[in-house]
Motif scaffolding. Structure first.
Motif, PDB file in Angstrom:
ATOM      1  N   ALA A 394      41.692  40.747  34.296  1.00 27.55           N
ATOM      2  CA  ALA A 394      42.139  40.983  35.678  1.00 27.55           C
ATOM      3  C   ALA A 394      41.495  42.231  36.265  1.00 27.55           C
ATOM      4  O   ALA A 394      41.234  42.299  37.470  1.00 27.55           O
ATOM      5  CB  ALA A 394      43.664  41.100  35.728  1.00 27.55           C
ATOM      6  N   ARG A 397      38.166  41.111  37.431  1.00 25.80           N
ATOM      7  CA  ARG A 397      38.339  40.225  38.596  1.00 25.80           C
ATOM      8  C   ARG A 397      38.639  41.036  39.857  1.00 25.80           C
ATOM      9  O   ARG A 397      38.084  40.760  40.931  1.00 25.80           O
ATOM     10  CB  ARG A 397      39.478  39.233  38.331  1.00 25.80           C
ATOM     11  CG  ARG A 397      39.665  38.209  39.462  1.00 25.80           C
ATOM     12  CD  ARG A 397      40.847  37.295  39.212  1.00 25.80           C
ATOM     13  NE  ARG A 397      42.111  38.016  39.275  1.00 25.80           N
ATOM     14  CZ  ARG A 397      42.989  38.107  38.273  1.00 25.80           C
ATOM     15  NH1 ARG A 397      42.739  37.507  37.111  1.00 25.80           N
ATOM     16  NH2 ARG A 397      44.112  38.780  38.413  1.00 25.80           N
ATOM     17  N   GLU A 398      39.493  42.026  39.743  1.00 23.27           N
ATOM     18  CA  GLU A 398      39.827  42.853  40.907  1.00 23.27           C
ATOM     19  C   GLU A 398      38.612  43.623  41.401  1.00 23.27           C
ATOM     20  O   GLU A 398      38.406  43.774  42.617  1.00 23.27           O
ATOM     21  CB  GLU A 398      40.966  43.800  40.540  1.00 23.27           C
ATOM     22  CG  GLU A 398      42.293  43.069  40.335  1.00 23.27           C
ATOM     23  CD  GLU A 398      43.302  43.883  39.532  1.00 23.27           C
ATOM     24  OE1 GLU A 398      43.004  45.066  39.240  1.00 23.27           O
ATOM     25  OE2 GLU A 398      44.364  43.329  39.196  1.00 23.27           O
ATOM     26  N   THR A 401      36.466  41.231  43.295  1.00 24.37           N
ATOM     27  CA  THR A 401      37.045  40.957  44.616  1.00 24.37           C
ATOM     28  C   THR A 401      36.698  42.067  45.605  1.00 24.37           C
ATOM     29  O   THR A 401      36.395  41.806  46.777  1.00 24.37           O
ATOM     30  CB  THR A 401      38.571  40.811  44.498  1.00 24.37           C
ATOM     31  OG1 THR A 401      38.864  39.713  43.624  1.00 24.37           O
ATOM     32  CG2 THR A 401      39.213  40.558  45.853  1.00 24.37           C
ATOM     33  N   ARG A 402      36.719  43.307  45.130  1.00 24.95           N
ATOM     34  CA  ARG A 402      36.440  44.449  46.009  1.00 24.95           C
ATOM     35  C   ARG A 402      34.957  44.574  46.335  1.00 24.95           C
ATOM     36  O   ARG A 402      34.590  44.896  47.461  1.00 24.95           O
ATOM     37  CB  ARG A 402      36.933  45.744  45.352  1.00 24.95           C
ATOM     38  CG  ARG A 402      38.443  45.921  45.382  1.00 24.95           C
ATOM     39  CD  ARG A 402      38.837  47.311  44.922  1.00 24.95           C
ATOM     40  NE  ARG A 402      38.608  47.533  43.504  1.00 24.95           N
ATOM     41  CZ  ARG A 402      39.518  47.274  42.555  1.00 24.95           C
ATOM     42  NH1 ARG A 402      40.693  46.768  42.879  1.00 24.95           N
ATOM     43  NH2 ARG A 402      39.248  47.518  41.288  1.00 24.95           N
TER      44      ARG A 402
END
Length: 468
Positions: A394, A397-398, A401-402
């Motif tokens: 995660a 993944r974060e 995303t950013r």
């Protein structure tokens, strides 16, 4: 004055790959040896039985208490300086050495000099390259330290060496205050093992110990100013030189790359005007940028020892990297599959991602406190897609995303070993001909696998099933 071991009470802290040989060597030198160890599992009990048969005292499950009468501690490198055992030793003035310090103290007067290497990433490859170059020059040598021949065996055994190629970790350097190498290199510095060292400053300072007392050359990375700063701070022998390596054109007193050629402007006559060709970039296996940097560092240390240019070329050509280090597994439907399971931190993964133009990235595992924003931001333009596995996926993944919101991400919500086959299948779906599917996890493996070797093997097996 050399330490006299006969009759001295020496405590060895920790069993394992360094503790058992250290205990045997010290016992053979006439010391009264007590081994203390935190664990008492089956392996520790077997090692204890082996040592007790020799007359060595072993205390299992009690690694924090200082045995009465201890005059010296020889510790396994991984034991933290904050352990109560070392606090107690400090209170009564008992010195603490690591196995590297012990080996250094046990050298004979005519022992082979040490060419030493440390850094956050690339140590093992660079030392193996260096050993290959030294052998190509006809020198008797071995890769020792964290790899290959035991350092204690190398300095106390019957085998005679002309020079040793020595890999040293920050842990080992912390416990090696007397080490004085012929020449040494710090390849790079990035946050790692900060839970052990306590801070980045302390970690860097321990890495910098490798330069103390160098005789001929302190080799640093031109692209990593922190390594040059360590050279400036080191107390070296008079006449010892600072030698840089760079992937660009080298200045005087540097090694670098010009038109696909590795060149030396450090160990040549009139280095302000002249350069010596050493090898071609294509002689480096694999010719990824960070591996070329490793080759230049190895060449600098070899040249500091007087090795001719032809031996650098021949040694690099003869070198074969260990498994799971940017290892090409196969091409399937025009897509290359590359195993860099050894990339267990963000610094190593950054170098791995920089080696390819268009990547489907398989990443994830145990983050060890790392953050991924800088890594993802730097690699975003190279990413065709990402497949994430492991306990801390995660966090990656974060960051994606950013910093790379347009990159398609497959998040596999599973941590069993079979997840790797699904990860490779998903990566195949995302990849296009000419892409590279790259396993460069940026994380440790122990959430899913025994070690990074098993993780890499699982990746390679999954790739082979694709092509079956």
């Amino acid at each position: 004055m050399p330490f006299e071991f006969q009759g001295k009470h020496v405590t060895v802290a920790g069993l394992g790959v360094s503790g058992v040989p250290a205990a045997k060597v010290l016992h053979g030198l006439g010391a009264r040896v007590t081994v203390v160890n935190d664990g008492a599992d089956e392996r520790a009990r077997a090692q204890a039985a082996e040592l007790e048969a020799l007359g060595i005292t072993v205390r299992l499950g009690d690694g924090d208490t200082l045995p009465d009468g201890t005059e010296l501690i020889v510790t396994a490198p991984g034991w933290k300086p904050t352990k109560p055992l070392f606090t107690a030793a400090g209170q009564v003035g008992v010195p603490v050495w690591g196995d590297v310090e012990l080996a250094w103290r046990l050298r004979r007067p005519d022992s082979a000099p040490w060419l030493a290497v440390t850094g956050t990433n690339g140590k093992t490859t660079t030392v193996q390259m260096l050993a290959s170059i030294l052998k190509a020059a006809g020198l008797r040598t071995a890769a020792v330290g964290n790899i290959g021949v035991s350092l204690l065996d190398a300095v106390t055994g019957d085998e005679e060496y002309d020079v040793l190629a020595v890999e040293l970790s920050s842990y080992q350097l912390h416990w090696a205050p007397s080490l004085r190498a012929h020449s040494a290199a710090v390849l790079n510095l990035a946050p790692d093992h900060l839970d052990w060292h306590g801070s980045m400053e302390a970690y860097a300072a321990d890495k910098g110990r490798i330069y103390e007392g160098n005789h001929v050359a302190c080799v640093y990375n031109v692209a990593d100013k922190a390594t040059e700063d360590l050279v400036r701070e080191a107390d070296v022998e008079e006449g010892c030189r600072a030698i840089g390596f760079t992937l660009g054109s080298p200045a005087p007193s540097q090694l670098g790359v010009v038109d696909g050629i590795l060149v030396d402007r450090a160990f040549v006559e009139n280095r302000h005007k002249n350069a010596q060709e050493l090898a071609e970039v294509s002689d480096v296996n694999p010719p990824a940028p960070h591996n070329i940097a490793n080759a230049l560092a190895a060449a600098a240390l070899a040249r500091a020892f007087g090795v001719p240019a032809a031996a650098v070329r021949d040694g690099l050509r003869a070198f074969t990297p260990d498994a799971h280090r940017i290892a090409h597994v196969a091409d399937v439907d025009g897509v290359a599959y590359v195993d860099d399971s050894k990339a267990t931190n963000t610094h190593a993964t950054e170098a791995s991602l920089a080696a390819y133009e268009s990547i489907v990235w398989i990443a994830g595992g145990l983050a060890k406190g790392a953050t991924f924003d800088e890594l993802v931001a730097g690699a975003a333009k190279r990413l065709r897609g990402a497949v994430l596995i492991g306990a801390d996926r995660a966090l990656i993944r974060e960051a994606l995303t950013r910093h790379a919101p347009e990159v398609p991400v497959v998040d596999l919500d599973r941590t069993d070993t079979g997840a790797m086959l699904q990860a490779v299948q998903e990566a195949r779906r995302l990849a296009r001909p000419g892409d590279t599917v790259l396993l460069a996890p940026a994380c440790a493996s122990m959430d899913m696998f025994t070690n990074y070797n098993q993780r890499g093997d699982a990746f390679a097996q999954a790739v082979r099933e694709l092509g079956a």
